[in-house]
Write a protein that holds these residues in place. Structure first.
Motif, mmCIF file in Angstrom:
data_model
loop_
_atom_site.group_PDB
_atom_site.id
_atom_site.type_symbol
_atom_site.label_atom_id
_atom_site.label_comp_id
_atom_site.label_asym_id
_atom_site.label_seq_id
_atom_site.Cartn_x
_atom_site.Cartn_y
_atom_site.Cartn_z
ATOM 1 N N SER A 51 -13.126 67.390 15.129
ATOM 2 C CA SER A 51 -13.147 66.035 15.266
ATOM 3 C C SER A 51 -12.043 65.970 15.454
ATOM 4 O O SER A 51 -10.888 64.884 16.135
ATOM 5 N N LEU B 90 -21.897 62.266 11.247
ATOM 6 C CA LEU B 90 -19.964 62.575 10.712
ATOM 7 C C LEU B 90 -20.275 64.143 11.463
ATOM 8 O O LEU B 90 -21.658 64.365 11.867
ATOM 9 N N ALA C 183 -13.407 60.589 10.036
ATOM 10 C CA ALA C 183 -14.656 61.191 10.263
ATOM 11 C C ALA C 183 -14.385 63.152 9.720
ATOM 12 O O ALA C 183 -15.215 63.093 8.909
ATOM 13 N N TYR D 293 -14.199 63.131 5.832
ATOM 14 C CA TYR D 293 -15.825 63.095 5.245
ATOM 15 C C TYR D 293 -15.667 63.997 5.304
ATOM 16 O O TYR D 293 -16.780 64.372 4.672
ATOM 17 N N THR D 294 -15.954 65.333 7.076
ATOM 18 C CA THR D 294 -16.669 65.926 6.746
ATOM 19 C C THR D 294 -16.228 67.074 5.885
ATOM 20 O O THR D 294 -17.295 67.515 5.337
#
Length: 456
Positions: free
Chosen positions: A309, A302, A350, A353-354
């Motif tokens: 991102s 990640l 991504a 979840y970061t």
């Protein structure tokens, strides 16, 4: 088993339209409607294809034979005779070969370097689906041998679930003695809930195909209209609006006078039923995927910054204090292809979840739901929730979206055999339901276009 044993079809493949991988199930239960009465339109008047035993099971034994067979109410007369036949020696040998591959984890050297049992079973279901339905591209019943093969091999693969149990406390009343609490076994809850539903959906999809045994429409290979048809009545008929990557699909043809009202009603009824089945299978698949453990390899990959991102444009829209609208943001992004949509979905997931990791840093042992309640209004929590909403909207806008990197990783590293069976079974049923809806839409489109041409 008519499988090409030299080919290993990974469960994460998206394949062609003929293989049914229209969307490899990455939605987060976006279509969670329960089955409606619409299913009555495609179910036979006979008993349910799923029969449940109601007596005679010891609480100390696994629920054996509960899913012992998938009973389809075949409409083809030949099937009744085929079902009474015993497997041939060749079929037994093929079953032995399949069983050996499952035990070896697809590692024919026997050195123990094969994939996990869960991945092997998932691949087996995927390969079986491709073998049975891969070349089935029309609204017509399955060939008897293919139908028998699907029923026989799925019965074997699903039988594993009979032994996946959990222990729960239960009280037993003894005569003239106080009640005694003991542990009894039962089917694991996710299997007990989802597998009967999937078996029912399977039977309904086969029944929908069986209902098109005699039709007013027919098919012709694309680019080669049949010269034996009545007076070339369909010459110049419009072709279904398809994407360029589906050029190989056969073209539906209708009579010059169009289809009867009865046939059109039947088509619309089956389309609605197949669409409901598609949504139900999608919801089950999404639920199973969400329950799978996130691999450590994905967590370690990640990005350190969620903003990096998703990019500055999306980040500014998500961080804005004004009301957040995922649909408006997607309109502004003007995504032109599914490839762009999949790339964006990976980046959003991504970043989600970061931000979740950052929010959970103070509560490392708590679930995300608990962290959300404790840190309501926190910047990382808000961003993670908005990223989840944006990802859901993106997948709804692109229902054919392939699996995201996270979903692929979950399937690849999954060790739970029960989850592997439920995920792969729901995925292939979703693909078949989606294909059936598309085939029916093709016929209705050609019929409507033919009618409009004649009226003009």
């Amino acid at each position: 088993m008519d499988l090409d044993q030299s080919t290993t079809v990974e469960s994460t493949q998206s394949g062609s339209s003929s293989s049914g991988y229209c969307r490899t199930n990455s939605e987060i239960s976006g279509f969670s409607e329960h089955l409606t009465d619409d299913f009555n339109s495609c179910s036979s008047e006979t008993s349910s294809p799923v029969s449940w035993p109601v007596t005679g099971r010891s609480p100390f034994r696994p629920t054996l034979s509960r899913f012992g067979a998938i009973r389809h109410d075949h409409k083809l007369e030949k099937d009744d005779k085929l079902n009474d036949q015993k497997p041939t020696d060749l079929e037994l040998e093929m079953m032995k070969e399949r069983f050996s591959k499952l035990l070896l984890g697809e590692d024919m050297s026997g050195s123990g370097k094969g994939v996990s049992t869960a991945v092997t079973v998932s691949n087996a279901i995927t390969n079986l689906y491709v073998s049975v339905f891969g070349q089935h591209q029309r609204l017509e019943p399955l060939y008897s041998d293919k139908k028998r093969m699907w029923k026989r091999e799925m019965t074997c693969l699903l039988s594993v679930c009979n032994y996946i149990v959990e222990f729960v406390p239960a009280s037993q009343n003894l005569q003239n003695k106080p009640s005694m609490e003991m542990m009894i076994s039962r089917l694991r809850s996710d299997i007990d809930i989802n597998l009967p539903a999937l078996i029912k959906l399977d039977a309904l999809l086969i029944e929908i195909l069986d209902s098109f045994q005699e039709t007013e429409f027919w098919y012709d290979e694309q680019g080669s209209m049949s010269r034996n048809s009545l007076s070339g009545s369909f010459r110049g008929a419009p072709q279904p609006q398809r994407k360029e990557d589906k050029w190989w699909l056969p073209l539906p043809c209708v009579p010059a006078g169009g289809l009867s009202e009865t046939t059109k009603k039947h088509l619309r009824q089956k389309r609605d039923s197949a669409n409901q089945i598609h949504k139900a299978a999608m919801a089950i698949n999404s639920s199973i995927l969400s329950d799978m453990t996130i691999p450590h390899s994905y967590i370690s990959s990640l990005p350190k910054s969620g903003r990096t991102s998703v990019g500055d444009t999306i980040y500014r829209s998500m961080i804005s204090t004004s009301r957040f609208s995922a649909e408006y943001l997607l309109d502004c992004l003007d995504i032109s292809s599914e490839h762009e949509a999949l790339e964006l979905a990976d980046r959003i997931e991504a970043s989600m979840y970061t931000w979740r990791q950052k929010a959970c840093s103070n509560y490392p042992k708590s679930s995300w739901e608990i962290v959300k309640e404790k840190m309501e209004g926190d910047k990382n929590v808000v961003l993670a929730e908005r990223a989840e909403i944006l990802l859901f909207s993106l997948k709804q806008r692109f229902p054919e979206l392939a699996q995201t990197t996270l979903d692929t990783s979950k399937i690849q590293y999954n060790k739970d055999v029960g989850q592997a069976i439920l995920e792969s079974y729901s995925r292939v049923l979703e693909g078949l339901a989606y294909n059936i809806v598309g085939w029916i839409e093709d016929v209705l489109f050609v019929e409507k276009s033919m009618t409009n041409q004649q009226e003009s």
